[in-house]
Design a protein around this motif. Structure first.
Motif, PDB file in Angstrom:
ATOM      1  N   ALA A  25       6.217  -5.775  20.385  1.00 34.14           N
ATOM      2  CA  ALA A  25       6.601  -6.107  21.458  1.00 34.14           C
ATOM      3  C   ALA A  25       5.920  -7.852  21.590  1.00 34.14           C
ATOM      4  N   MET A  26       7.749  -8.242  21.112  1.00 35.83           N
ATOM      5  CA  MET A  26       7.272  -9.902  21.635  1.00 35.83           C
ATOM      6  C   MET A  26       7.920 -10.321  23.315  1.00 35.83           C
ATOM      7  N   PHE A  27       6.819 -11.350  23.576  1.00 38.64           N
ATOM      8  CA  PHE A  27       6.441 -11.575  24.623  1.00 38.64           C
ATOM      9  C   PHE A  27       7.598 -13.162  25.686  1.00 38.64           C
ATOM     10  N   GLU A  28       8.674 -13.010  25.351  1.00 41.20           N
ATOM     11  CA  GLU A  28       9.452 -14.777  25.271  1.00 41.20           C
ATOM     12  C   GLU A  28       8.907 -15.147  26.933  1.00 41.20           C
ATOM     13  N   ARG A  29       9.467 -16.478  26.714  1.00 42.60           N
ATOM     14  CA  ARG A  29       8.649 -17.703  28.143  1.00 42.60           C
ATOM     15  C   ARG A  29       9.635 -17.730  28.482  1.00 42.60           C
ATOM     16  N   ASN A  30      10.656 -16.554  28.648  1.00 44.80           N
ATOM     17  CA  ASN A  30      12.087 -16.924  29.888  1.00 44.80           C
ATOM     18  C   ASN A  30      11.559 -14.960  30.560  1.00 44.80           C
ATOM     19  N   GLY A  31      10.307 -14.538  30.516  1.00 48.03           N
ATOM     20  CA  GLY A  31      10.047 -12.652  31.102  1.00 48.03           C
ATOM     21  C   GLY A  31      10.510 -12.338  30.335  1.00 48.03           C
ATOM     22  N   MET A  32      11.389 -11.748  29.364  1.00 45.53           N
ATOM     23  CA  MET A  32      11.685 -11.031  28.193  1.00 45.53           C
ATOM     24  C   MET A  32      10.674 -10.624  27.552  1.00 45.53           C
ATOM     25  N   LEU A  33      10.975  -9.259  27.386  1.00 46.54           N
ATOM     26  CA  LEU A  33      10.046  -8.260  26.465  1.00 46.54           C
ATOM     27  C   LEU A  33      11.154  -7.464  25.415  1.00 46.54           C
ATOM     28  N   LYS A  34      10.809  -7.920  24.277  1.00 42.11           N
ATOM     29  CA  LYS A  34      11.441  -7.378  23.405  1.00 42.11           C
ATOM     30  C   LYS A  34      10.892  -6.242  22.097  1.00 42.11           C
ATOM     31  N   ILE A  35      11.238  -5.014  22.830  1.00 44.58           N
ATOM     32  CA  ILE A  35      10.916  -4.384  22.097  1.00 44.58           C
ATOM     33  C   ILE A  35      11.319  -3.705  20.693  1.00 44.58           C
ATOM     34  N   ALA A  36      10.888  -3.271  19.592  1.00 38.91           N
ATOM     35  CA  ALA A  36      11.280  -2.660  18.706  1.00 38.91           C
ATOM     36  C   ALA A  36      10.393  -1.226  17.939  1.00 38.91           C
ATOM     37  N   ASN A  37      10.969  -0.223  17.565  1.00 38.80           N
ATOM     38  CA  ASN A  37       9.919   0.755  17.904  1.00 38.80           C
ATOM     39  C   ASN A  37      10.630   1.652  16.028  1.00 38.80           C
ATOM     40  N   VAL A  38       9.506   2.463  16.038  1.00 41.44           N
ATOM     41  CA  VAL A  38       9.994   3.282  14.887  1.00 41.44           C
ATOM     42  C   VAL A  38       8.732   4.755  14.935  1.00 41.44           C
ATOM     43  N   GLY A  39       9.631   5.676  15.906  1.00 40.00           N
ATOM     44  CA  GLY A  39       8.059   7.041  15.066  1.00 40.00           C
ATOM     45  C   GLY A  39       8.002   6.913  16.866  1.00 40.00           C
ATOM     46  N   ASP A  40       6.904   7.755  16.434  1.00 36.86           N
ATOM     47  CA  ASP A  40       6.288   8.249  18.387  1.00 36.86           C
ATOM     48  C   ASP A  40       5.415   6.816  18.415  1.00 36.86           C
ATOM     49  N   CYS A  41       4.577   6.217  18.131  1.00 34.00           N
ATOM     50  CA  CYS A  41       4.022   5.346  19.095  1.00 34.00           C
ATOM     51  C   CYS A  41       5.295   4.880  20.348  1.00 34.00           C
ATOM     52  N   SER A  89       0.645  -1.085  -0.859  1.00 31.25           N
ATOM     53  CA  SER A  89      -0.547   0.125   0.192  1.00 31.25           C
ATOM     54  C   SER A  89       0.697   1.329   0.454  1.00 31.25           C
ATOM     55  N   VAL A  90       0.302   2.573  -1.036  1.00 32.98           N
ATOM     56  CA  VAL A  90       0.868   4.109  -0.724  1.00 32.98           C
ATOM     57  C   VAL A  90       0.638   4.576   0.622  1.00 32.98           C
ATOM     58  N   GLY A  91       1.513   5.012   1.046  1.00 28.93           N
ATOM     59  CA  GLY A  91       1.328   5.620   2.610  1.00 28.93           C
ATOM     60  C   GLY A  91       2.608   5.666   3.438  1.00 28.93           C
ATOM     61  N   SER A  92       1.969   5.536   4.731  1.00 24.82           N
ATOM     62  CA  SER A  92       3.223   5.319   5.630  1.00 24.82           C
ATOM     63  C   SER A  92       2.626   5.388   7.496  1.00 24.82           C
ATOM     64  N   ALA A  93       3.914   5.183   7.911  1.00 24.34           N
ATOM     65  CA  ALA A  93       3.338   4.494   9.245  1.00 24.34           C
ATOM     66  C   ALA A  93       3.986   4.791   9.954  1.00 24.34           C
ATOM     67  N   THR A  94       4.065   5.299  12.098  1.00 24.79           N
ATOM     68  CA  THR A  94       4.770   4.792  12.474  1.00 24.79           C
ATOM     69  C   THR A  94       4.135   3.500  13.325  1.00 24.79           C
ATOM     70  N   VAL A  95       5.140   2.761  14.044  1.00 30.61           N
ATOM     71  CA  VAL A  95       4.965   1.033  14.320  1.00 30.61           C
ATOM     72  C   VAL A  95       5.841   1.440  15.633  1.00 30.61           C
ATOM     73  N   ILE A  96       5.233   0.336  16.347  1.00 30.33           N
ATOM     74  CA  ILE A  96       6.201  -0.523  17.714  1.00 30.33           C
ATOM     75  C   ILE A  96       4.867  -2.109  17.572  1.00 30.33           C
ATOM     76  N   GLN A 101       8.872   6.830  10.305  1.00 29.48           N
ATOM     77  CA  GLN A 101       8.282   6.123   9.704  1.00 29.48           C
ATOM     78  C   GLN A 101       8.282   5.309   8.549  1.00 29.48           C
ATOM     79  N   LEU A 102       8.141   4.227   8.679  1.00 31.65           N
ATOM     80  CA  LEU A 102       8.433   3.370   7.446  1.00 31.65           C
ATOM     81  C   LEU A 102       6.526   3.738   6.802  1.00 31.65           C
ATOM     82  N   SER A 103       8.173   3.542   5.539  1.00 32.81           N
ATOM     83  CA  SER A 103       6.733   4.482   4.362  1.00 32.81           C
ATOM     84  C   SER A 103       6.955   3.224   3.112  1.00 32.81           C
ATOM     85  N   SER A 104       6.232   3.665   1.600  1.00 36.03           N
ATOM     86  CA  SER A 104       5.903   2.767   0.691  1.00 36.03           C
ATOM     87  C   SER A 104       7.456   3.771  -0.347  1.00 36.03           C
ATOM     88  N   GLU A 105       7.505   4.609   0.368  1.00 39.25           N
ATOM     89  CA  GLU A 105       8.752   5.951  -0.927  1.00 39.25           C
ATOM     90  C   GLU A 105       9.810   5.075  -0.111  1.00 39.25           C
TER      91      GLU A 105
END
Length: 305
Positions: A144-160, A135-142, A189-193
């Motif tokens: 988070a993945m919860f692991e079985r050992n209790g760790m939360l891994k987080i990746a974010n691009v932008g302001d979410c 799709s054409v456009g863009s978005a900020t994104v976050i 932001q992640l974008s189609s451009e």
């Protein structure tokens, strides 16, 4: 958010339901999301953890008929995942529906969660989902993945964003993501451009969660209108994650429509050099007000199962 880079109520939580994301025909009264039980395989001596989630989405007042331009995803797969994408509204000026890009991005996240190459890495998941989005456009994104050992891994691009609140003698925020901006009101932001950011630009963090921790994830419509102390006080007085998500979204909406509220958004604007005209300053006026926007809230709580 208004600057692209180019030249509902969800009142219930369940032990498990199929993951989903907002579509063009969704209404806030019919959206349901779920949550996940995560048995520990890394250290069986430790009690198994459950991640209970409640969600709430309130579209911008002018975008209610279209369901807004935010999208989100919740799943129990691979230990659990929560994600929010916020479409950049400026694309509407180019005749593009800003909601299509974030919705397809979240759909691709849902398809690729179990991909072997992703290997429980939220940053790589963002990359693969972005590459698969046409799709054409863009978005900020976050994500988070919860692991079985209790760790939360987080990746974010932008302001979410995401906050982790920990109980104790003093309930406090023990972790907070930081927004990424080119300049005020123009986030990464992640974008189609090609000129947009990629998964390599994501801010990546890992946090060890404890029983009783509360996770608050949201689009900038939440964090532009609520201070951390308001998030803490609101979640602490709610009986569960469902009530918390709704209460946070409702309070953010109230602040967003209050022209006299000293919001995080207006305070940031002042810090970046924006202000009322000089003649208003003479009259004792100042830059105030919340920010009207789509508001997406995901609240999770870690419990022993």
């Amino acid at each position: 958010m208004a600057v692209p880079i180019f030249s509902s109520s969800i009142p219930h939580s369940y032990p498990f339901r199929p993951s989903s994301f907002p579509g063009p025909d969704d209404t806030t009264s019919h959206k349901r999301r779920l949550l996940f039980c995560v048995p520990s395989e890394v250290n069986p001596v430790q009690p198994a953890l459950s991640f209970s989630v409640g969600t709430h989405l309130i579209p911008h007042p002018n975008k209610v008929d279209r369901g807004g331009e935010d999208a989100f995803f919740v799943s129990s797969q691979n230990g659990g995942i929560i994600a929010v994408a916020d479409g950049v509204s400026g694309w509407a000026e180019e005749g593009v529906d800003p909601s299509l890009f974030p919705r397809e991005l979240m759909a691709n996240v849902s398809y690729l969660v179990g991909d072997e190459e992703v290997n429980k890495d939220p940053q790589f998941l963002i990359g693969k989902a972005h590459a698969a989005t046409s799709s054409v456009g863009s978005a900020t994104v976050i994500v988070a993945m919860f692991e079985r050992n209790g760790m939360l891994k987080i990746a974010n691009v932008g302001d979410c964003g995401l906050r982790i609140i920990r109980e104790g003698p003093l309930c406090r925020v023990v972790f907070s993501t930081s927004p990424q901006e080119h300049y005020f009101d123009c986030p990464y932001q992640l974008s189609s451009e090609a000129i947009g950011q990629t998964y390599r630009d994501a801010m990546v963090n890992s946090v060890e969660l404890r029983e009783g921790d509360t996770i608050v994830m949201g689009s900038d419509g939440l964090f532009d209108n609520l201070f951390d102390h308001e998030i803490i006080s609101t979640t602490s007085r709610c009986k569960d994650v469902i009530e918390s998500a709704k209460a946070l979204a409702d309070l953010a909406r109230t602040h967003s429509m209050d022209s006299n509220f000293d919001s995080p958004y207006s305070l940031e604007a002042i810090s970046k050099g924006f202000d009322v005209p000089w003649w208003k300053k003479i009259l004792g006026r100042k830059l105030t007000g919340g920010k009207l926007d789509d508001i997406t809230v995901i609240v999770g709580q870690v419990v022993s199962s």
